[in-house]
Design a protein around this motif. Sequence first.
Motif, PDB file in Angstrom:
ATOM      1  N   UNK A  45       0.844  -1.201   0.000  1.00 24.43           N
ATOM      2  CA  UNK A  45       0.000   0.000   0.000  1.00 24.43           C
ATOM      3  C   UNK A  45       0.879   1.250   0.000  1.00 24.43           C
ATOM      4  N   UNK A  46       1.971   1.220   0.769  1.00 23.58           N
ATOM      5  CA  UNK A  46       2.901   2.347   0.772  1.00 23.58           C
ATOM      6  C   UNK A  46       3.500   2.550  -0.616  1.00 23.58           C
ATOM      7  N   UNK A  47       3.819   1.444  -1.295  1.00 27.31           N
ATOM      8  CA  UNK A  47       4.354   1.549  -2.658  1.00 27.31           C
ATOM      9  C   UNK A  47       3.316   2.195  -3.582  1.00 27.31           C
ATOM     10  N   UNK A  48       2.081   1.805  -3.463  1.00 30.66           N
ATOM     11  CA  UNK A  48       1.023   2.404  -4.286  1.00 30.66           C
ATOM     12  C   UNK A  48       0.885   3.897  -4.035  1.00 30.66           C
ATOM     13  N   UNK A  49       0.973   4.317  -2.782  1.00 28.65           N
ATOM     14  CA  UNK A  49       0.877   5.746  -2.459  1.00 28.65           C
ATOM     15  C   UNK A  49       2.102   6.500  -2.979  1.00 28.65           C
ATOM     16  N   UNK A  50       3.280   5.918  -2.824  1.00 28.88           N
ATOM     17  CA  UNK A  50       4.512   6.561  -3.284  1.00 28.88           C
ATOM     18  C   UNK A  50       4.465   6.762  -4.804  1.00 28.88           C
ATOM     19  N   UNK A  51       4.090   5.721  -5.530  1.00 30.48           N
ATOM     20  CA  UNK A  51       4.047   5.841  -6.992  1.00 30.48           C
ATOM     21  C   UNK A  51       2.914   6.759  -7.441  1.00 30.48           C
ATOM     22  N   UNK A  52       1.817   6.781  -6.707  1.00 31.48           N
ATOM     23  CA  UNK A  52       0.731   7.714  -7.022  1.00 31.48           C
ATOM     24  C   UNK A  52       1.203   9.155  -6.879  1.00 31.48           C
ATOM     25  N   UNK A  53       1.990   9.415  -5.833  1.00 33.99           N
ATOM     26  CA  UNK A  53       2.522  10.764  -5.620  1.00 33.99           C
ATOM     27  C   UNK A  53       3.344  11.230  -6.817  1.00 33.99           C
ATOM     28  N   UNK A  54       4.090  10.314  -7.423  1.00 34.32           N
ATOM     29  CA  UNK A  54       4.895  10.633  -8.593  1.00 34.32           C
ATOM     30  C   UNK A  54       4.011  10.727  -9.838  1.00 34.32           C
ATOM     31  N   UNK A  55       3.078   9.794 -10.006  1.00 38.50           N
ATOM     32  CA  UNK A  55       2.219   9.769 -11.195  1.00 38.50           C
ATOM     33  C   UNK A  55       1.321  10.994 -11.292  1.00 38.50           C
ATOM     34  N   UNK A  56       0.938  11.560 -10.158  1.00 35.43           N
ATOM     35  CA  UNK A  56       0.065  12.745 -10.205  1.00 35.43           C
ATOM     36  C   UNK A  56       0.706  13.892 -10.977  1.00 35.43           C
ATOM     37  N   UNK A  57       2.039  13.971 -10.974  1.00 35.56           N
ATOM     38  CA  UNK A  57       2.690  15.033 -11.742  1.00 35.56           C
ATOM     39  C   UNK A  57       2.333  14.923 -13.216  1.00 35.56           C
ATOM     40  N   UNK A  58       2.346  13.711 -13.754  1.00 31.55           N
ATOM     41  CA  UNK A  58       2.012  13.511 -15.166  1.00 31.55           C
ATOM     42  C   UNK A  58       0.515  13.679 -15.420  1.00 31.55           C
ATOM     43  N   UNK A  59      -0.305  13.197 -14.494  1.00 28.25           N
ATOM     44  CA  UNK A  59      -1.753  13.222 -14.689  1.00 28.25           C
ATOM     45  C   UNK A  59      -2.398  14.582 -14.412  1.00 28.25           C
ATOM     46  N   UNK A  60      -1.873  15.301 -13.418  1.00 27.82           N
ATOM     47  CA  UNK A  60      -2.520  16.548 -12.977  1.00 27.82           C
ATOM     48  C   UNK A  60      -1.626  17.785 -13.013  1.00 27.82           C
ATOM     49  N   UNK A  61      -0.334  17.596 -13.212  1.00 28.21           N
ATOM     50  CA  UNK A  61       0.568  18.744 -13.182  1.00 28.21           C
ATOM     51  C   UNK A  61       0.971  19.143 -11.778  1.00 28.21           C
ATOM     52  N   UNK A  62       0.710  18.278 -10.810  1.00 31.39           N
ATOM     53  CA  UNK A  62       1.127  18.468  -9.421  1.00 31.39           C
ATOM     54  C   UNK A  62       1.229  17.108  -8.768  1.00 31.39           C
ATOM     55  N   UNK A  63       1.872  17.066  -7.625  1.00 33.70           N
ATOM     56  CA  UNK A  63       2.049  15.812  -6.896  1.00 33.70           C
ATOM     57  C   UNK A  63       2.875  16.081  -5.658  1.00 33.70           C
ATOM     58  N   UNK A  64       3.699  15.132  -5.286  1.00 34.01           N
ATOM     59  CA  UNK A  64       4.479  15.247  -4.058  1.00 34.01           C
ATOM     60  C   UNK A  64       5.923  15.619  -4.347  1.00 34.01           C
ATOM     61  N   UNK A  65       6.502  16.307  -3.372  1.00 27.88           N
ATOM     62  CA  UNK A  65       7.924  16.631  -3.368  1.00 27.88           C
ATOM     63  C   UNK A  65       8.503  16.175  -2.042  1.00 27.88           C
ATOM     64  N   UNK A  66       9.725  15.719  -2.080  1.00 26.41           N
ATOM     65  CA  UNK A  66      10.409  15.333  -0.850  1.00 26.41           C
ATOM     66  C   UNK A  66      10.982  16.593  -0.209  1.00 26.41           C
ATOM     67  N   UNK A  67      10.983  16.613   1.116  1.00 30.19           N
ATOM     68  CA  UNK A  67      11.502  17.749   1.879  1.00 30.19           C
ATOM     69  C   UNK A  67      12.923  17.398   2.319  1.00 30.19           C
ATOM     70  N   UNK A  68      13.876  18.139   1.799  1.00 28.50           N
ATOM     71  CA  UNK A  68      15.284  17.879   2.099  1.00 28.50           C
ATOM     72  C   UNK A  68      15.875  19.068   2.854  1.00 28.50           C
ATOM     73  N   UNK A  69      16.587  18.789   3.911  1.00 26.42           N
ATOM     74  CA  UNK A  69      17.258  19.830   4.690  1.00 26.42           C
ATOM     75  C   UNK A  69      18.466  20.346   3.920  1.00 26.42           C
ATOM     76  N   UNK A  70      18.547  21.654   3.763  1.00 28.01           N
ATOM     77  CA  UNK A  70      19.716  22.241   3.103  1.00 28.01           C
ATOM     78  C   UNK A  70      20.945  22.138   3.997  1.00 28.01           C
ATOM     79  N   UNK A  71      20.750  22.046   5.313  1.00 25.16           N
ATOM     80  CA  UNK A  71      21.866  22.001   6.254  1.00 25.16           C
ATOM     81  C   UNK A  71      22.691  20.727   6.119  1.00 25.16           C
ATOM     82  N   UNK A  72      22.002  19.585   5.919  1.00 20.46           N
ATOM     83  CA  UNK A  72      22.740  18.314   5.896  1.00 20.46           C
ATOM     84  C   UNK A  72      22.344  17.381   4.755  1.00 20.46           C
TER      85      UNK A  72
END
Length: 167
Positions: A45-72
């Motif tokens: 189920x986690x895999x399905x949600x992760x891939x959906x987050x990526x696929x939404x970019x192609x389907x809707x023009x938006x989706x998920x982004x990972x939050x990365x610390x600039x410090x480390x």
Amino acid sequence: MGAIPTLHTERLVLRPPVMADYPAYAAFMASDRSRLMGGPHVRWAAWGMFTSDVAMWELYGHGALMIESRANGDCVGQVGINHGPMFPEKELGWMLYAGSEGQGFATEAGGALKDWALETLNLSTLVSYFDPENYKSMAVSARLGGVRDDNAVPQDEGDVVYRYFSE
């Protein structure tokens, strides 16, 4: 639909997901920490949600982004604009991995993606759906200018909905 954007804030880089992000994502989704997001979730189920987050970019023009610390350079969580059959409206959502709360990362990342979505997607409004016990995220939403909207259609029965308006 175009390339997945990378957004920069004072302390964070909001970047496209990569496969190396999946183990931490799956661990979060399998943990009790995901209970306010319908979890814990099994690995498939986690895999399905992760891939959906990526696929939404192609389907809707938006989706998920990972939050990365600039410090480390550590990935501290995820922020996204969700939609599709599971969401009545475009939804701003976020999650932080263990040890990353209380530092303002959700507010900083959520604010940057909210502003991007309202402007780039030309939206007049955007919502966030919350489990009624998710007080910390509702406080983040209020800091982002969200106002409780008891007339909005919830994602799941009993959800509390906060609405953001374009300025």
